[in-house]
Write a protein that holds these residues in place. Structure first.
Motif, PDB file in Angstrom:
ATOM      1  N   TYR A 187      20.955 -28.239  36.876  1.00 42.56           N
ATOM      2  CA  TYR A 187      21.342 -27.544  35.653  1.00 42.56           C
ATOM      3  C   TYR A 187      22.753 -26.984  35.781  1.00 42.56           C
ATOM      4  CZ  TYR A 187      20.833 -24.700  31.450  1.00 42.56           C
ATOM      5  OH  TYR A 187      20.983 -24.158  30.197  1.00 42.56           O
ATOM      6  N   ARG A 188      23.616 -27.414  34.869  1.00 34.98           N
ATOM      7  CA  ARG A 188      24.990 -26.934  34.811  1.00 34.98           C
ATOM      8  C   ARG A 188      25.563 -27.295  33.445  1.00 34.98           C
ATOM      9  NH1 ARG A 188      25.310 -31.735  38.250  1.00 34.98           N
ATOM     10  NH2 ARG A 188      26.873 -33.175  37.419  1.00 34.98           N
ATOM     11  N   LEU A 189      26.758 -26.780  33.142  1.00 32.82           N
ATOM     12  CA  LEU A 189      27.298 -26.914  31.798  1.00 32.82           C
ATOM     13  C   LEU A 189      27.502 -28.363  31.386  1.00 32.82           C
ATOM     14  CD1 LEU A 189      28.266 -25.407  29.302  1.00 32.82           C
ATOM     15  CD2 LEU A 189      30.554 -25.308  30.316  1.00 32.82           C
ATOM     16  N   ASP A 190      27.924 -29.229  32.293  1.00 32.61           N
ATOM     17  CA  ASP A 190      28.146 -30.615  31.897  1.00 32.61           C
ATOM     18  C   ASP A 190      26.862 -31.435  31.854  1.00 32.61           C
ATOM     19  OD1 ASP A 190      28.333 -30.179  34.671  1.00 32.61           O
ATOM     20  OD2 ASP A 190      29.411 -32.041  35.015  1.00 32.61           O
ATOM     21  N   ASN A 191      25.711 -30.782  31.992  1.00 37.21           N
ATOM     22  CA  ASN A 191      24.428 -31.446  31.752  1.00 37.21           C
ATOM     23  C   ASN A 191      23.732 -30.871  30.523  1.00 37.21           C
ATOM     24  OD1 ASN A 191      24.344 -33.493  33.618  1.00 37.21           O
ATOM     25  ND2 ASN A 191      23.351 -32.277  35.202  1.00 37.21           N
ATOM     26  N   VAL A 192      24.528 -30.222  29.656  1.00 33.08           N
ATOM     27  CA  VAL A 192      24.040 -29.834  28.337  1.00 33.08           C
ATOM     28  C   VAL A 192      25.072 -30.279  27.309  1.00 33.08           C
ATOM     29  CG1 VAL A 192      22.826 -27.839  29.297  1.00 33.08           C
ATOM     30  CG2 VAL A 192      25.087 -27.526  28.277  1.00 33.08           C
ATOM     31  N   LEU A 193      24.635 -30.437  26.063  1.00 34.89           N
ATOM     32  CA  LEU A 193      25.541 -30.773  24.973  1.00 34.89           C
ATOM     33  C   LEU A 193      25.733 -29.549  24.091  1.00 34.89           C
ATOM     34  CD1 LEU A 193      24.146 -34.298  23.947  1.00 34.89           C
ATOM     35  CD2 LEU A 193      25.972 -33.754  25.575  1.00 34.89           C
ATOM     36  N   VAL A 194      26.973 -29.311  23.690  1.00 35.89           N
ATOM     37  CA  VAL A 194      27.327 -28.151  22.882  1.00 35.89           C
ATOM     38  C   VAL A 194      27.992 -28.639  21.601  1.00 35.89           C
ATOM     39  CG1 VAL A 194      28.651 -26.002  22.790  1.00 35.89           C
ATOM     40  CG2 VAL A 194      27.676 -26.776  24.972  1.00 35.89           C
ATOM     41  N   ASP A 195      27.516 -28.141  20.433  1.00 43.24           N
ATOM     42  CA  ASP A 195      28.071 -28.620  19.168  1.00 43.24           C
ATOM     43  C   ASP A 195      29.298 -27.813  18.748  1.00 43.24           C
ATOM     44  OD1 ASP A 195      27.195 -26.242  18.030  1.00 43.24           O
ATOM     45  OD2 ASP A 195      25.527 -27.140  16.923  1.00 43.24           O
ATOM     46  N   ALA A 196      29.827 -28.130  17.561  1.00 44.24           N
ATOM     47  CA  ALA A 196      31.068 -27.510  17.087  1.00 44.24           C
ATOM     48  C   ALA A 196      30.890 -26.034  16.764  1.00 44.24           C
ATOM     49  CB  ALA A 196      31.577 -28.258  15.853  1.00 44.24           C
ATOM     50  N   GLN A 197      29.645 -25.585  16.618  1.00 44.77           N
ATOM     51  CA  GLN A 197      29.353 -24.171  16.389  1.00 44.77           C
ATOM     52  C   GLN A 197      29.006 -23.451  17.693  1.00 44.77           C
ATOM     53  OE1 GLN A 197      27.934 -26.641  14.154  1.00 44.77           O
ATOM     54  NE2 GLN A 197      29.860 -26.181  13.052  1.00 44.77           N
ATOM     55  N   ASP A 198      29.268 -24.114  18.826  1.00 47.25           N
ATOM     56  CA  ASP A 198      29.063 -23.550  20.169  1.00 47.25           C
ATOM     57  C   ASP A 198      27.589 -23.332  20.499  1.00 47.25           C
ATOM     58  OD1 ASP A 198      31.867 -23.483  20.332  1.00 47.25           O
ATOM     59  OD2 ASP A 198      31.917 -21.464  19.466  1.00 47.25           O
ATOM     60  N   ARG A 199      26.705 -24.095  19.851  1.00 53.64           N
ATOM     61  CA  ARG A 199      25.280 -24.024  20.136  1.00 53.64           C
ATOM     62  C   ARG A 199      24.891 -25.159  21.076  1.00 53.64           C
ATOM     63  NH1 ARG A 199      23.722 -24.122  13.852  1.00 53.64           N
ATOM     64  NH2 ARG A 199      24.851 -26.081  14.229  1.00 53.64           N
ATOM     65  N   LEU A 200      24.000 -24.878  22.013  1.00 48.61           N
ATOM     66  CA  LEU A 200      23.481 -25.916  22.890  1.00 48.61           C
ATOM     67  C   LEU A 200      22.498 -26.770  22.090  1.00 48.61           C
ATOM     68  CD1 LEU A 200      24.699 -24.009  25.070  1.00 48.61           C
ATOM     69  CD2 LEU A 200      22.812 -24.714  26.542  1.00 48.61           C
TER      70      LEU A 200
END
Length: 320
Positions: A187-200
């Motif tokens: 688990y780390r930031l580059d294993n999640v997707l974040v949209d244009a509203q900064d939501r995971l």
């Protein structure tokens, strides 16, 4: 794939030694297809059914995951097992530079979401989502120490006395494990997707998921951050160095506020995570000196092993 047209096109969007990810479309809709890497691989390390099962089980929980459409074990179709899932919008932020463009406030919001999502994952009751048999949580920590000792031995090219010392101390003082839960494993930031509203929008790359002690996820994420500060973005993700990103203490405080897990022995978990990353980095160093890995930064990556081991030994004394 549901409702797919007769003519499909595919684009490889992630490859290498991890699972291969393809974007497949029919001109109107798009899906994601995942399969193991090419060549001989360990089935347990690239288990398509494992990824598919955990994401399917987490649908409807507070953990954002892509919708899954199907899993196939018939290798006659693609030459390997594979599964199909929804294409999710979002960016897997990796570097400080990428986040600096967004500014400190947005960066902070993203890092808060990262920790909140991890605590949401660890709050899921595995049995309630059909994952009671997804792993063997009993003795998980002790097995992790043995696993990464074995991994380190397999990459032996030089004496690492600090590794022997860290392993000995980990083996001698395994704490009582926290309540079993779903462990992402990477688990780390580059294993999640974040949209244009900064939501995971999605947690991805579940190939190392299992049941075990979830505090290993929190510790590994923090040690990744330490590694990023050490090596910089040439070798590893360093997004946590961006202005506004939660500090290590803030990460732990936020997680503690959203979890009832006991962090009093968190130093052990940090030591174990440091040992794990040292073993992984030593494997990269081994492949580099044997001409099996090329690219920027690999000539220096071996220097980080000793520092990670020192960090691991120091971490054992940390109290939260």
């Amino acid at each position: 794939m549901p409702g797919a047209g007769a003519r499909l096109t595919g684009l490889l969007i992630a490859g290498g030694k991890s699972n291969l990810t393809y974007e497949v479309g029919d001109g109107e809709r798009t899906w994601i297809v995942r399969r193991p890497p090419l060549g001989h691989v360990l089935a347990t390390a690239h288990d398509m059914g494992r990824e598919y099962r955990v994401m399917t089980a987490l649908a409807g929980t507070d953990v954002p995951v892509p919708r899954t459409y199907g899993h196939c074990e018939d290798t006659a179709i693609l030459g390997a097992p594979f599964y199909v899932m929804e294409k999710m919008d979002g960016v897997p932020y990796r570097t400080r530079t990428e986040l600096e463009v967004l500014g400190p406030e947005r960066t902070r919001a993203i890092s808060v979401g990262l920790v909140e999502t991890l605590s949401a994952l660890h709050a899921v009751d595995p049995a309630a989502v059909g994952l009671a048999d997804f792993g063997r949580p009993e003795g998980f920590l002790a097995r992790q120490v043995k696993r990464w000792r074995k991994q380190l031995d397999a990459s032996y090219s030089r004496d690492l006395p600090l590794a022997d010392e860290l392993c000995r101390r980990l083996e001698a003082d395994v704490p009582v494990e926290s309540a079993p839960g779903i462990v992402h494993g990477d688990y780390r930031l580059d294993n999640v997707l974040v949209d244009a509203q900064d939501r995971l929008t999605a947690v991805i790359d579940w190939e190392m998921a299992t049941l075990g002690d979830p505090l290993t996820d929190l510790a590994l994420m923090i040690v990744y951050h330490r590694l990023g500060a050490l090596l910089g973005s040439d070798s590893v993700a360093d997004a946590n160095a961006a202005p506004g990103f939660l500090s290590e203490d803030e990460v732990i405080s936020l997680y503690r506020a959203r979890s009832d897990r006991d962090l009093s022995r968190f130093g052990f978990y940090l030591g174990l995570a440091s040992f794990k990353l040292a073993a992984i980095i030593e494997g990269i160093h081994y492949r580099f000196i044997h001409g099996q890995t090329v690219g920027a930064g690999f000539d220096r990556v071996g220097d980080a092993v000793g520092i990670m081991l020192e960090t691991g030994l120091t971490s054992l004394e940390e109290h939260r």
